[in-house]
Design a protein around this motif. Structure first.
Motif, PDB file in Angstrom:
ATOM      1  N   ALA A   1      36.292  34.968  32.739  1.00 41.81           N
ATOM      2  CA  ALA A   1      35.727  35.439  33.561  1.00 41.81           C
ATOM      3  C   ALA A   1      35.465  34.294  34.819  1.00 41.81           C
ATOM      4  CB  ALA A   1      34.239  35.784  33.129  1.00 41.81           C
ATOM      5  N   ARG A   2      35.478  33.246  34.358  1.00 41.82           N
ATOM      6  CA  ARG A   2      35.566  31.993  35.300  1.00 41.82           C
ATOM      7  C   ARG A   2      36.891  31.980  36.043  1.00 41.82           C
ATOM      8  NH1 ARG A   2      33.407  29.348  38.700  1.00 41.82           N
ATOM      9  NH2 ARG A   2      31.418  29.016  37.652  1.00 41.82           N
ATOM     10  N   SER A   3      37.854  32.169  35.303  1.00 36.19           N
ATOM     11  CA  SER A   3      39.275  32.121  36.048  1.00 36.19           C
ATOM     12  C   SER A   3      39.391  33.401  37.050  1.00 36.19           C
ATOM     13  CB  SER A   3      40.436  32.309  35.060  1.00 36.19           C
ATOM     14  OG  SER A   3      41.555  32.374  35.697  1.00 36.19           O
ATOM     15  N   GLY A   4      38.970  34.509  36.634  1.00 34.58           N
ATOM     16  CA  GLY A   4      38.963  35.610  37.531  1.00 34.58           C
ATOM     17  C   GLY A   4      38.123  35.445  38.684  1.00 34.58           C
ATOM     18  N   ALA A   5      36.979  34.953  38.468  1.00 33.00           N
ATOM     19  CA  ALA A   5      35.820  34.555  39.658  1.00 33.00           C
ATOM     20  C   ALA A   5      36.399  33.611  40.560  1.00 33.00           C
ATOM     21  CB  ALA A   5      34.583  33.989  39.076  1.00 33.00           C
ATOM     22  N   ASP A   6      37.178  32.564  39.961  1.00 23.91           N
ATOM     23  CA  ASP A   6      37.811  31.533  41.097  1.00 23.91           C
ATOM     24  C   ASP A   6      39.051  32.199  41.682  1.00 23.91           C
ATOM     25  OD1 ASP A   6      36.156  29.734  39.931  1.00 23.91           O
ATOM     26  OD2 ASP A   6      37.412  28.785  38.547  1.00 23.91           O
ATOM     27  N   GLU A   7      39.855  32.909  41.102  1.00 25.20           N
ATOM     28  CA  GLU A   7      40.854  33.745  41.737  1.00 25.20           C
ATOM     29  C   GLU A   7      40.339  34.571  42.935  1.00 25.20           C
ATOM     30  OE1 GLU A   7      44.522  36.442  41.140  1.00 25.20           O
ATOM     31  OE2 GLU A   7      43.801  35.820  39.491  1.00 25.20           O
ATOM     32  N   LEU A   8      39.386  35.480  42.464  1.00 32.28           N
ATOM     33  CA  LEU A   8      38.727  36.172  43.565  1.00 32.28           C
ATOM     34  C   LEU A   8      38.236  35.648  44.652  1.00 32.28           C
ATOM     35  CD1 LEU A   8      37.964  39.231  44.340  1.00 32.28           C
ATOM     36  CD2 LEU A   8      36.103  38.817  42.599  1.00 32.28           C
ATOM     37  N   SER A   9      37.535  34.118  44.414  1.00 32.71           N
ATOM     38  CA  SER A   9      36.964  33.595  45.402  1.00 32.71           C
ATOM     39  C   SER A   9      38.337  32.904  46.548  1.00 32.71           C
ATOM     40  CB  SER A   9      36.354  32.191  44.986  1.00 32.71           C
ATOM     41  OG  SER A   9      35.808  31.696  45.884  1.00 32.71           O
ATOM     42  N   THR A  10      39.367  32.692  46.018  1.00 36.30           N
ATOM     43  CA  THR A  10      40.360  32.092  46.734  1.00 36.30           C
ATOM     44  C   THR A  10      40.748  33.261  47.614  1.00 36.30           C
ATOM     45  OG1 THR A  10      41.085  30.528  45.098  1.00 36.30           O
ATOM     46  CG2 THR A  10      42.743  31.218  46.340  1.00 36.30           C
ATOM     47  N   ILE A  11      41.060  34.461  46.900  1.00 38.65           N
ATOM     48  CA  ILE A  11      41.443  35.674  47.646  1.00 38.65           C
ATOM     49  C   ILE A  11      40.295  35.981  48.907  1.00 38.65           C
ATOM     50  CG2 ILE A  11      42.163  38.070  47.578  1.00 38.65           C
ATOM     51  CD1 ILE A  11      43.294  37.638  44.703  1.00 38.65           C
TER      52      ILE A  11
ATOM     53  N   ALA B   1      30.507  37.919  41.448  1.00 33.09           N
ATOM     54  CA  ALA B   1      31.318  37.527  40.412  1.00 33.09           C
ATOM     55  C   ALA B   1      31.058  36.053  40.184  1.00 33.09           C
ATOM     56  CB  ALA B   1      32.837  37.820  40.612  1.00 33.09           C
ATOM     57  N   THR B   2      31.022  35.127  41.238  1.00 34.47           N
ATOM     58  CA  THR B   2      30.738  33.695  40.908  1.00 34.47           C
ATOM     59  C   THR B   2      29.185  33.454  40.547  1.00 34.47           C
ATOM     60  OG1 THR B   2      32.384  32.862  42.521  1.00 34.47           O
ATOM     61  CG2 THR B   2      30.931  31.483  41.864  1.00 34.47           C
ATOM     62  N   GLY B   3      28.339  34.110  40.927  1.00 32.40           N
ATOM     63  CA  GLY B   3      27.012  33.970  40.408  1.00 32.40           C
ATOM     64  C   GLY B   3      27.073  34.561  39.270  1.00 32.40           C
ATOM     65  N   SER B   4      27.471  35.644  38.787  1.00 35.48           N
ATOM     66  CA  SER B   4      27.328  36.016  37.502  1.00 35.48           C
ATOM     67  C   SER B   4      28.067  35.216  36.428  1.00 35.48           C
ATOM     68  CB  SER B   4      28.285  37.296  37.193  1.00 35.48           C
ATOM     69  OG  SER B   4      27.576  38.379  38.015  1.00 35.48           O
ATOM     70  N   VAL B   5      29.075  34.457  36.705  1.00 32.42           N
ATOM     71  CA  VAL B   5      29.653  33.485  35.725  1.00 32.42           C
ATOM     72  C   VAL B   5      28.676  32.360  35.534  1.00 32.42           C
ATOM     73  CG1 VAL B   5      31.688  31.699  35.661  1.00 32.42           C
ATOM     74  CG2 VAL B   5      32.239  34.459  36.222  1.00 32.42           C
TER      75      VAL B   5
END
Length: 183
Positions: A40-50, A66-70
């Motif tokens: 989930a952390r990896s997904g949130a980080d990628e989403l933040s970059t995009i 997503a980041t807040g949830s993680v």
């Protein structure tokens, strides 16, 4: 099954940021429910970059949620609040009431984790009212229990509701996409 399907979808999306952005929000949510916090952390980080490379209020809101949830799952409610409040403000601006209410639930959880039960109750009560107004009774019922202060999460209440109907731990685990041990 949802987690596996979303992982496969991300693999199939390759490096296409548009396709990946569509999947990463749900991926983070399902990964968290599945207990895969690192994924989930990896997904949130990628989403933040995009999201950082596009001027899209919607994608920014999905990313902040997503980041807040993680962060909340990682045990950092103070940092989670910053992102969740940003997500809620964006949902309100976009007039997406359901997403704003869902975000208020997480804000309430973060406040409760920080020992601020008064603010937590206010956020959860507002989320409950909005979900009820929207006709999302299934989402509103567990929130009402949190406002009453019984201390159970919405996920714990889902498990208890399934137990109350006589389902076995295995059946509940299958239905809620968690391990039998979690149940």
């Amino acid at each position: 099954e949802a987690y596996a399907a979303l992982r496969r979808g991300l693999q199939e999306a390759g490096a296409d940021p548009v396709a990946r952005a569509r999947l990463l929000g749900p991926y983070v949510n399902v990964a968290l429910v599945s207990g895969a916090i690192e994924a989930a952390r990896s997904g949130a980080d990628e989403l933040s970059t995009i999201a950082g490379s596009w001027d899209s209020p919607y994608l920014g809101a999905v990313s902040a949620y997503a980041t807040g949830s993680v962060l909340l799952a990682e045990g950092d409610p103070a940092q989670a609040l910053t992102h969740l409040r940003r997500a809620r403000a964006a949902w309100v601006e976009l007039e997406l009431a359901y997403e704003a209410a869902r975000t208020r639930i997480l804000i309430g959880r973060a406040c409760r984790d920080l020992g601020d039960s008064a603010t937590a109750d206010l956020e959860l009560d507002a989320a409950h009212s909005e979900l009820t107004r929207l006709g999302a009774a299934q989402d509103a019922a567990p929130v009402r229990s949190r406002v009453r202060g019984d201390g159970l999460s919405s996920r714990e209440l889902e498990v208890l509701q399934q137990l109350a109907t006589g389902k076995t731990n295995r059946a509940i685990a299958s239905r809620l996409f968690v391990s039998e041990k979690t149940v």
